[in-house]
Scaffold this motif. Structure first.
Motif, PDB file in Angstrom:
ATOM      1  N   MET A 186       0.808  -1.224   0.000  1.00 37.11           N
ATOM      2  CA  MET A 186       0.000   0.000   0.000  1.00 37.11           C
ATOM      3  C   MET A 186       0.842   1.275   0.000  1.00 37.11           C
ATOM      4  N   PHE A 187       2.052   1.179   0.542  1.00 36.85           N
ATOM      5  CA  PHE A 187       2.931   2.350   0.596  1.00 36.85           C
ATOM      6  C   PHE A 187       3.919   2.403  -0.566  1.00 36.85           C
ATOM      7  N   GLU A 188       4.033   1.317  -1.308  1.00 38.57           N
ATOM      8  CA  GLU A 188       4.987   1.228  -2.431  1.00 38.57           C
ATOM      9  C   GLU A 188       4.213   0.770  -3.663  1.00 38.57           C
ATOM     10  N   ARG A 189       3.702   1.744  -4.431  1.00 37.92           N
ATOM     11  CA  ARG A 189       2.795   1.422  -5.526  1.00 37.92           C
ATOM     12  C   ARG A 189       3.416   1.667  -6.907  1.00 37.92           C
ATOM     13  N   TRP A 190       4.761   1.656  -6.963  1.00 37.45           N
ATOM     14  CA  TRP A 190       5.419   2.005  -8.216  1.00 37.45           C
ATOM     15  C   TRP A 190       5.098   1.029  -9.347  1.00 37.45           C
ATOM     16  N   VAL A 191       4.783  -0.218  -9.008  1.00 36.10           N
ATOM     17  CA  VAL A 191       4.458  -1.172 -10.077  1.00 36.10           C
ATOM     18  C   VAL A 191       3.200  -0.744 -10.829  1.00 36.10           C
ATOM     19  N   GLU A 192       2.326   0.004 -10.140  1.00 37.01           N
ATOM     20  CA  GLU A 192       1.135   0.570 -10.783  1.00 37.01           C
ATOM     21  C   GLU A 192       1.471   1.891 -11.479  1.00 37.01           C
ATOM     22  N   THR A 193       2.045   2.811 -10.700  1.00 38.17           N
ATOM     23  CA  THR A 193       2.202   4.183 -11.174  1.00 38.17           C
ATOM     24  C   THR A 193       3.239   4.323 -12.280  1.00 38.17           C
ATOM     25  N   GLU A 194       4.263   3.468 -12.269  1.00 42.53           N
ATOM     26  CA  GLU A 194       5.305   3.550 -13.287  1.00 42.53           C
ATOM     27  C   GLU A 194       5.069   2.592 -14.454  1.00 42.53           C
ATOM     28  N   GLY A 195       3.983   1.819 -14.397  1.00 41.25           N
ATOM     29  CA  GLY A 195       3.581   1.008 -15.535  1.00 41.25           C
ATOM     30  C   GLY A 195       4.178  -0.380 -15.624  1.00 41.25           C
ATOM     31  N   LEU A 196       4.775  -0.884 -14.548  1.00 42.46           N
ATOM     32  CA  LEU A 196       5.345  -2.226 -14.627  1.00 42.46           C
ATOM     33  C   LEU A 196       4.278  -3.284 -14.880  1.00 42.46           C
ATOM     34  N   LEU A 197       3.143  -3.172 -14.218  1.00 44.04           N
ATOM     35  CA  LEU A 197       2.078  -4.157 -14.424  1.00 44.04           C
ATOM     36  C   LEU A 197       1.632  -4.199 -15.877  1.00 44.04           C
ATOM     37  N   ASP A 198       1.636  -3.055 -16.537  1.00 40.58           N
ATOM     38  CA  ASP A 198       1.261  -3.012 -17.958  1.00 40.58           C
ATOM     39  C   ASP A 198       2.282  -3.747 -18.813  1.00 40.58           C
TER      40      ASP A 198
END
Length: 316
Positions: A186-198
């Motif tokens: 919840m405090f480390e959301r870079w995989v969402e915000t930086e597009g890794l999941l995409d």
């Protein structure tokens, strides 16, 4: 236990996997480690995650698993997914760190001896190495699969552009990347915000999240202060300052969890698994009791849209 496909591939992992970063080294109780591993397997956790330097001392977590596989888990190898990694400091000299073919293959050979195995199911490059071309590291992973020493390969701690390049190379080599292991909570959301999941979705790879409870911040452990002997007193990843800075948010999240008849840790783990691109969460455990607190989530992973929206409001 619920099992999820890893990206588009056939391998399924349990929604909750057991990470052996802490509590399984030579400085810890073997009896306790054995109990945790056997109990985890009995509860449906079929994936044990290691790295060459897990311990302490380096390599000793792999040795612990090797003993258990020859003891109480003898005969269950084909029911288990065992992963290990190389990329960080492991031994002295120029060949015990990084991403060279020399290091990655030598490290895996040593890991297999410690675990008393002929192969691992997943072998990761633990981090991109700025001194080694990604091509070399990926060619080493390809060679490892073709040699039969790993069934699948993955990467860890790669940021989106690096991950895209690594996956492109692996695809061209004919050994696709199965999975990416990244810090996500919840405090480390870079995989969402930086597009890794995409990127992972584009290449059909899964994500497995480490540090899903933010080193214990997303539990009830620090709601009333820092208990004596806690990890804060000796960890380089968790400090008294980080506990203080997040306390207000953690209390709000805990209240939300209680209203939803969950613990905060259950809420935090389910929140990660709300995204279908996430295959599994890696939890640690210092006891059977602690493990049981986290694995119950697999019985019901649902979070309704209103609850997710409430969480986002608090996190913002």
């Amino acid at each position: 236990m619920k099992y999820n496909k890893t990206g588009k591939w056939g391998l399924k992992l349990p929604a909750v996997s057991l990470g052996m970063w802490h509590n399984f080294g030579s400085e810890d109780s073997f009896s306790n480690a054995n109990k945790i591993l056997v109990h985890a397997f009995d509860k449906g956790i079929t994936h044990f995650d290691l790295a060459n330097n897990y311990g302490p001392i380096y390599g000793s977590a792999e040795e612990t698993l090797g003993k258990v596989l020859k003891g109480d888990l003898r005969g269950h190898r084909d029911e288990l997914v065992i992963s290990t990694k190389a990329g960080y400091d492991m031994w002295d000299g120029p060949y015990g760190d990084g991403g060279s073919r020399k290091y990655l293959i030598a490290s895996l050979n040593q890991s297999l001896k410690r675990m008393r195995l002929e192969y691992v199911d997943i072998f990761y490059h633990h981090r991109p190495d700025p001194e080694t071309p990604i091509e070399e590291s990926m060619m080493a992973l390809d060679q490892i699969v073709r040699s039969g020493k790993a069934l699948y390969v993955g990467i860890s701690n790669y940021h989106p552009q690096e991950a895209r390049e690594a996956m492109r190379i692996l695809k061209e080599l004919g050994t696709p990347c199965l999975i990416h292991q990244a810090k996500y909570n919840m405090f480390e959301r870079w995989v969402e915000t930086e597009g890794l999941l995409d990127v992972l979705e584009e290449y059909g790879a899964g994500l497995i999240a480490f540090s899903p409870l933010a080193q214990g911040l997303l539990t009830d452990r620090y709601l009333k202060g820092i208990p004596e002997g806690s990890r804060v007193t000796h960890s380089t990843f968790l400090t008294a300052e980080s506990v203080a800075e997040t306390l207000d948010v953690v209390k709000k999240l805990n209240n939300l969890a209680e209203k939803s008849h969950m613990t905060l840790s259950e809420l935090a783990l389910k929140w990660i698994l709300r995204d279908k691109r996430v295959t599994s969460v890696l939890v640690g455990a210092s006891s059977v009791e602690q493990l049981d607190k986290n694995i119950g989530i697999a019985e019901d992973l649902h979070l309704d849209a209103e609850l997710i929206a409430d969480i986002d409001k608090i996190l913002k």
